[in-house]
Design an enzyme around this catalytic site. Structure first.
Site, short mmCIF file in Angstrom:
data_model
loop_
_atom_site.label_atom_id
_atom_site.label_comp_id
_atom_site.label_asym_id
_atom_site.label_seq_id
_atom_site.Cartn_x
_atom_site.Cartn_y
_atom_site.Cartn_z
N ARG A 1 17.24 -59.36 11.14
CA ARG A 1 17.70 -58.22 10.10
C ARG A 1 19.25 -58.22 9.82
O ARG A 1 19.55 -57.96 8.63
CB ARG A 1 17.46 -56.82 10.85
CG ARG A 1 16.05 -56.61 10.73
CD ARG A 1 15.81 -55.23 11.30
NE ARG A 1 14.24 -54.86 11.26
CZ ARG A 1 13.97 -53.51 11.71
NH1 ARG A 1 14.39 -52.66 12.29
NH2 ARG A 1 12.53 -53.51 11.49
N GLY B 1 6.71 -55.38 10.82
CA GLY B 1 6.21 -54.78 11.93
C GLY B 1 5.55 -55.74 12.80
O GLY B 1 6.11 -56.75 13.18
#
Length: 393
Positions: free
Chosen positions: A36, A350
């Site tokens: 991220r 996810g």
């Protein structure tokens, strides 16, 4: 994309408040996956190179409006400095006089990381006063946190009421790829929907039945569809309240000419453990005291064949309990089929992204979404507050 991006505005010499998603996994003070952080580097580097004063804001964990020492962003600041190759100034708060002074001291090209925005009670309540305090630090708001775009929080949407708001490069890419997939897909378009609960995926399946050519169902939610058709599913996951809905989806797919595929064989187990006994059975032969845990080899081959013939594949949700090795084969087979197909592959964040990473196949996918919940809501056709708040082109 109809929203302005950071490329559409002048940033040189400006104080730019950039909302990023740095909610990364940390163990013993060490970041175990920096994906991220790396995904936001293009936006941060662009702003640095353009001579902006970069103020980064992020959340980490669920401190619920309290200061929680182990949820400080200090390890993130260290990792970001290493990845950027320049000093990152770390603030101990996210608003207040000290932070204002730190912002005032910034030179063009400097980077300041604010402390965890969720230490403020007003963040998750989208408190206008907090949003205004964030806005007072900057001349421009850039939202690059697609993973938090489905939240109407002070730092994701509230701030946009006070200063000009544009998307970052990652946000722009996510909206472009997912938007194209849902609004103008290349065909055949195959959607793969897995995961454990029907209720989590109702709106996604409903929306995809209007768009996709093929819908492949797997994971725990598939047993509700099988039960609805009269099959014995043993101790498999079941949502009794959604049996009629499952039948209505099957009927709707038929009516719309969508190829709606359910497992034809199942891996069943006598207990939820790596050393459990397993057997492969057809869907009409699931033992009453066993539990379905993964798709079987016939289903894997069937799904792989459909994926291979697709021009676009969007995958959201695993086919089984992939975290436990004996039950990981279905999810692995789908991931491998996505990696091999010549079609464009979009992995919807996810668990699907986690599985793809686990099997070392992430590099072979065209787009790995950074937002689990945000991708899901986008695929449901919902408006995301963090996107709605941005200025239109």
């Amino acid at each position: 994309m109809s929203k302005k991006s950071v490329r559409d505005v002048e940033v040189a010499g400006k104080r730019v408040f950039v909302r990023v998603d740095f909610n990364v996994p940390v163990e013993n003070g060490q970041i175990t996956d920096d994906t991220r952080i790396r995904e936001t580097l293009p936006t941060i580097k662009y702003l640095v190179e353009q001579g902006a004063k970069v103020i980064l804001a992020a959340h980490f964990g669920r401190p619920n409006g309290q200061v929680v020492e182990e949820l400080r962003l200090t390890p993130v600041a260290v990792k970001l400095a290493e990845l950027l190759g320049q000093n990152v100034i770390k603030a101990d708060q996210s608003v207040g006089e000290i932070v204002k002074a730190q912002v005032d001291a910034l030179e063009n090209g400097d980077v300041l990381l604010l402390e965890n925005v969720r230490f403020n009670e007003g963040e998750e309540k989208n408190d206008p006063e907090l949003a205004k305090a964030f806005a007072d630090l900057a001349d421009l708001f850039v939202n690059d946190a697609f993973g938090a775009a489905h939240r109407a929080h002070a730092s994701t949407s509230g701030i946009a009421a006070y200063i000009p708001a544009v998307s970052g490069l990652l946000m722009e890419k996510e909206l472009d790829v997912l938007g194209k997939a849902l609004n103008n897909p290349e065909r055949p378009f195959t959607a793969i929907v897995g995961g454990s609960k029907v209720k989590d995926k109702i709106a996604v399946i409903e929306n995809l039945l209007n768009i996709a050519d093929n819908v492949l169902i797997g994971g725990g939610l598939s047993y509700t569809f099988l039960k609805a058709q009269g099959y014995e599913i043993g101790k498999s996951l079941l949502d009794n309240s959604k049996l009629d809905l499952a039948l209505s989806f099957i009927a709707k797919a038929k009516e719309k000419g969508v190829n709606f595929l359910l497992p034809v064989d199942i891996v069943v187990t006598d207990k939820f453990s790596a050393d459990a006994n397993t057997q492969i059975v057809d869907i009409d032969s699931i033992p009453a005291d066993w539990e379905g845990i993964d798709i079987g080899p016939k289903t894997r081959a069937l799904y792989a064949d459909v994926i291979a013939k697709s021009k676009l594949v969007v995958w959201n949700g695993p086919m089984g309990v992939f975290e436990i090795e004996p039950f990981s084969h279905g999810t692995r087979a789908v991931a491998e089929a996505c990696a091999k197909t010549e079609g464009y592959t979009v992995i919807g964040g996810g668990d699907s992204a986690a599985a793809t990473e686990k099997f070392h196949l992430a590099e072979q996918m065209n787009h790995m979404s950074t937002g689990g919940g945000a991708s899901l809501e986008f695929m449901e056709g919902k408006a995301l507050p963090g996107v709605v708040a941005l200025n239109d082109k």
